[in-house]
Design a protein around this motif. Structure first.
Motif, PDB file in Angstrom:
ATOM      1  N   SER A 164      13.878 -35.198  -6.910  1.00  0.00           N
ATOM      2  CA  SER A 164      12.865 -34.822  -5.912  1.00  0.00           C
ATOM      3  C   SER A 164      12.268 -35.912  -5.323  1.00  0.00           C
ATOM      4  CB  SER A 164      12.098 -33.516  -6.639  1.00  0.00           C
ATOM      5  OG  SER A 164      12.961 -32.597  -6.998  1.00  0.00           O
ATOM      6  N   ALA A 165      12.454 -35.805  -4.109  1.00  0.00           N
ATOM      7  CA  ALA A 165      11.645 -36.910  -3.193  1.00  0.00           C
ATOM      8  C   ALA A 165      11.189 -36.434  -1.713  1.00  0.00           C
ATOM      9  CB  ALA A 165      12.614 -38.050  -3.196  1.00  0.00           C
ATOM     10  N   ALA A 166      10.372 -37.015  -1.309  1.00  0.00           N
ATOM     11  CA  ALA A 166       9.996 -36.859   0.204  1.00  0.00           C
ATOM     12  C   ALA A 166      10.491 -38.127   0.951  1.00  0.00           C
ATOM     13  CB  ALA A 166       8.436 -36.744   0.306  1.00  0.00           C
ATOM     14  N   CYS A 212      12.879 -33.701  11.456  1.00  0.00           N
ATOM     15  CA  CYS A 212      12.758 -34.853  10.240  1.00  0.00           C
ATOM     16  C   CYS A 212      11.854 -35.841  10.566  1.00  0.00           C
ATOM     17  CB  CYS A 212      14.309 -35.162   9.918  1.00  0.00           C
ATOM     18  SG  CYS A 212      15.308 -34.004   9.494  1.00  0.00           S
ATOM     19  N   SER A 228       9.061 -39.337  -5.982  1.00  0.00           N
ATOM     20  CA  SER A 228       8.591 -40.484  -4.839  1.00  0.00           C
ATOM     21  C   SER A 228       8.788 -40.112  -3.460  1.00  0.00           C
ATOM     22  CB  SER A 228       9.442 -41.842  -5.171  1.00  0.00           C
ATOM     23  OG  SER A 228      10.382 -41.728  -4.203  1.00  0.00           O
ATOM     24  N   TYR A 229       7.920 -41.050  -2.578  1.00  0.00           N
ATOM     25  CA  TYR A 229       7.925 -40.725  -1.145  1.00  0.00           C
ATOM     26  C   TYR A 229       9.040 -42.175  -0.948  1.00  0.00           C
ATOM     27  CZ  TYR A 229       6.555 -40.578   3.917  1.00  0.00           C
ATOM     28  OH  TYR A 229       6.697 -40.443   4.944  1.00  0.00           O
ATOM     29  N   GLY A 279       5.924 -36.520   6.589  1.00  0.00           N
ATOM     30  CA  GLY A 279       7.192 -36.288   5.777  1.00  0.00           C
ATOM     31  C   GLY A 279       7.674 -34.770   5.297  1.00  0.00           C
ATOM     32  N   HIS A 280       8.647 -34.695   4.772  1.00  0.00           N
ATOM     33  CA  HIS A 280       9.307 -33.477   4.087  1.00  0.00           C
ATOM     34  C   HIS A 280       9.929 -33.948   2.822  1.00  0.00           C
ATOM     35  CE1 HIS A 280      12.401 -34.460   6.860  1.00  0.00           C
ATOM     36  NE2 HIS A 280      13.168 -33.802   5.791  1.00  0.00           N
ATOM     37  N   GLY A 281      10.544 -32.857   2.264  1.00  0.00           N
ATOM     38  CA  GLY A 281      11.089 -33.301   1.111  1.00  0.00           C
ATOM     39  C   GLY A 281      12.633 -32.732   0.589  1.00  0.00           C
ATOM     40  N   HIS A 282      13.023 -33.033  -0.488  1.00  0.00           N
ATOM     41  CA  HIS A 282      14.633 -32.447  -0.761  1.00  0.00           C
ATOM     42  C   HIS A 282      14.683 -32.470  -2.339  1.00  0.00           C
ATOM     43  CE1 HIS A 282      15.593 -32.224   3.379  1.00  0.00           C
ATOM     44  NE2 HIS A 282      15.460 -33.464   3.470  1.00  0.00           N
ATOM     45  N   ASN A 283      15.286 -31.387  -2.966  1.00  0.00           N
ATOM     46  CA  ASN A 283      15.984 -31.957  -4.234  1.00  0.00           C
ATOM     47  C   ASN A 283      17.232 -32.423  -4.316  1.00  0.00           C
ATOM     48  OD1 ASN A 283      13.524 -30.355  -5.227  1.00  0.00           O
ATOM     49  ND2 ASN A 283      14.895 -28.510  -4.813  1.00  0.00           N
ATOM     50  N   TYR A 284      17.366 -33.535  -4.168  1.00  0.00           N
ATOM     51  CA  TYR A 284      18.622 -34.473  -4.046  1.00  0.00           C
ATOM     52  C   TYR A 284      19.507 -34.370  -5.258  1.00  0.00           C
ATOM     53  CZ  TYR A 284      16.560 -37.019  -0.159  1.00  0.00           C
ATOM     54  OH  TYR A 284      15.934 -37.295   0.838  1.00  0.00           O
ATOM     55  N   GLU A 310      21.726 -33.476   0.017  1.00  0.00           N
ATOM     56  CA  GLU A 310      20.499 -33.563   0.555  1.00  0.00           C
ATOM     57  C   GLU A 310      20.103 -32.142   0.486  1.00  0.00           C
ATOM     58  OE1 GLU A 310      18.751 -35.943   4.148  1.00  0.00           O
ATOM     59  OE2 GLU A 310      19.878 -34.210   4.970  1.00  0.00           O
TER      60      GLU A 310
END
Lengths: 150, 150, 150, 150, 150, 150
Positions: free
Chosen positions: B11-13, B33, B81-82, B38-43, B130
């Motif tokens: 998970s990251a932003a 985007c 992380s960011y 920022g925003h984030g995702h579970n990659y 993504e």
């Protein structure tokens, strides 16, 4: 009583950090989720509505009205956002997924019912999937539902 | 030739914003985007290894060695992380998922082969999911694979 | 009341066969699941915890403490195992997924609460997904929850 | 009390259109679902059975008996069909997923219990997943369950 | 070369029946899929684009342009429709998922490239998931891609 | 060229242990997968067939014929079994998922083509999903395909 559940998705960042605690306490409570700059998730949001079957339409609720409500009250505020910045949603609370569930329930509940055609339909449950492993749910207690029903 | 694929999650932003462009150009190229903070995702990350079957073990590669490599080179850097802050990974590039695919391929490739028991096994493909709707893949061109195999 | 659910995965083998029954009865009751030598599954285990929101942390329970408990009491015993051999878990019962649900609930319940910071959080439900088509759940009855709460 | 849930899949077409309403009202209520000739879905059907653990078998219900019942009463009628044509199932009701839930519950309930070995097992819930975003559930009210149990 | 894949969903009905064959031949070839009135599916559509990384944006293609193209050429025609009626798409062919793959590839290919910013990006593959068990893919042969690249 | 992929599921147990190695070597190579009595998985099996579109039917291959072949050659042997006991499938090889891929490809290939109506359709790829994190694929090399096509 029938239940209709509708699934939405949004992507956001958050940082779990409580300014009232020390950096050490934050690290102990939140682990890597307290990392500076935050991290993010693809949130899966499920909104459940409970109600009787409307005999004229064979429906419990109007999905288009639910979509509009969730779009306006939740997705426009939170999608592609940094949750910690959304103070009108979190009111200075740490944006854990537990607080996110409650905040979304309250945002929707304040505008309920969104559609006059289904007056008996109630907002039943908000479920937030934070990752593939963590799910959070909030259901309003049964007695509050019935009190509101008066 | 057999292919082994191993799935990881992190998970990251990120924020998609190129300082060399104007704010208007960023908004046109990256849409929401480019939102500040920022925003984030579970990659979802899938690493594919290609190789012949090792007759002694019946295996193409050693999953434990792959896990250690991905943990050390990728997950410790990127999980929670960011991404925009990870300059040793992105080298001042915008952290799109395309650049993320390439960066992860290069991080793993630089340490390959991680396990001497399977000398013919090649890093074949990196795939990044993504969101539930967007997937990105990078495969090294066939001729480069064979050149390396010399 | 909020609910937090955490998902775990483990792989195990089992054979459904009751020594107190004849071979014919076993075949009639358990079908191909009574095959000698057993077969196996990738079990998906979901543990649900119910509790109030802790205002200091914005959390219902501590995921790290839950992970440690499930790791020690469940996964170390059952992952990569032949369930029929785990007599301290099944106490000579046939390792159906129903018995697996109950056994996991009891293993966790005996050590509950695993974290003193969330004294009101209760072990709410254990759900076992045996295959893509079969799910099993055990919830402690409501009155027992309230009796324990005294 | 344990719960066993079994998942089935079928593909069918339907058109949401109520002949008692005007074309305009149908379009307003059902949107594109009122398009002539209909459209279709891959329905995911989950049948939940609730009951005590049978100590002899370690089971709540007999999956083979449940499969036969669902095959005969539901899948043979609805799989690869145009739902609006199944008048013995819908009795002139619009085949919304809400009506589908109720119809399936009633079809199964009329033949319950399908297996004499588990007399205390009750049909607990029918859940229909219409698309990746819409789920519908019907649970018989608790008091009716207990009335039937007499 | 990087690959970007974007997932879309639509719901439609179809009937597999070739008027040039007898009813018996249709039943033998298509089984229950030849039932009168048709049945339906939730189709999952994946469009893969292949191209080099654009250094200015860190992107392979513009997702917003792809979404517009797929919406206009595919989803507006096929979502909530009865495929057999879409003669401009199927040109009197039986709407099997194989023909659906080819038809969608041709619809998109005729309008390609939809975005002038990424002139080297090619439509690479169309994948249609008809049910949870059946997937179909069409990829343009490599030599045709290179011929077009001239 | 179109690709049709069909998904099957089976549950089996295996133990990864090579009698030609010492117990210590087995533990080092296979880790917990070498545990005595074995463990198990819900295997997801995908069979991909490649071929031209048959204009009369709009199909690449006959799914019913594929189902019969896979049922008879693969599922009847492996479903609900202990793989190490299936010596006619594994010929004394360790039942890793790599060997499983190859064994299934060979079982199907020996009976190919199963349906005379689609003489140009080739068995293209076998993919085995062992857990939610591990996938294995075997594709016959391109030159062998063309040699066979003569």
């Amino acid at each position: 009583m029938l239940y209709l559940t509708r699934r939405y998705r949004f992507s956001a960042a958050h940082r779990l950090y409580n300014d009232a605690l020390t950096a050490e306490e934050n690290a102990r409570v939140y682990g890597k989720c307290a990392n500076p700059y935050g991290h993010g998730h693809n949130y899966v949001l499920e909104i459940a509505v409970a109600g009787p079957l409307d005999p004229a339409t064979g429906m419990v609720y109007d999905l288009a009205a639910l979509d509009q409500l969730v779009q306006r009250e939740v997705l426009e505020r939170l999608d592609e956002s940094y949750l910690n910045q959304q103070e009108d949603v979190f009111h200075h609370l740490v944006p854990t997924s537990e607080n996110l569930c409650l905040a979304i329930f309250n945002l929707l509940s304040a505008e309920w019912p969104a559609n006059g055609r289904f007056p008996q339909a109630k907002l039943h449950r908000v479920r937030v999937e934070e990752t593939n492993s963590n799910f959070f749910e909030y259901e309003e207690p049964a007695h509050e539902n019935s009190r509101k029903g008066k």
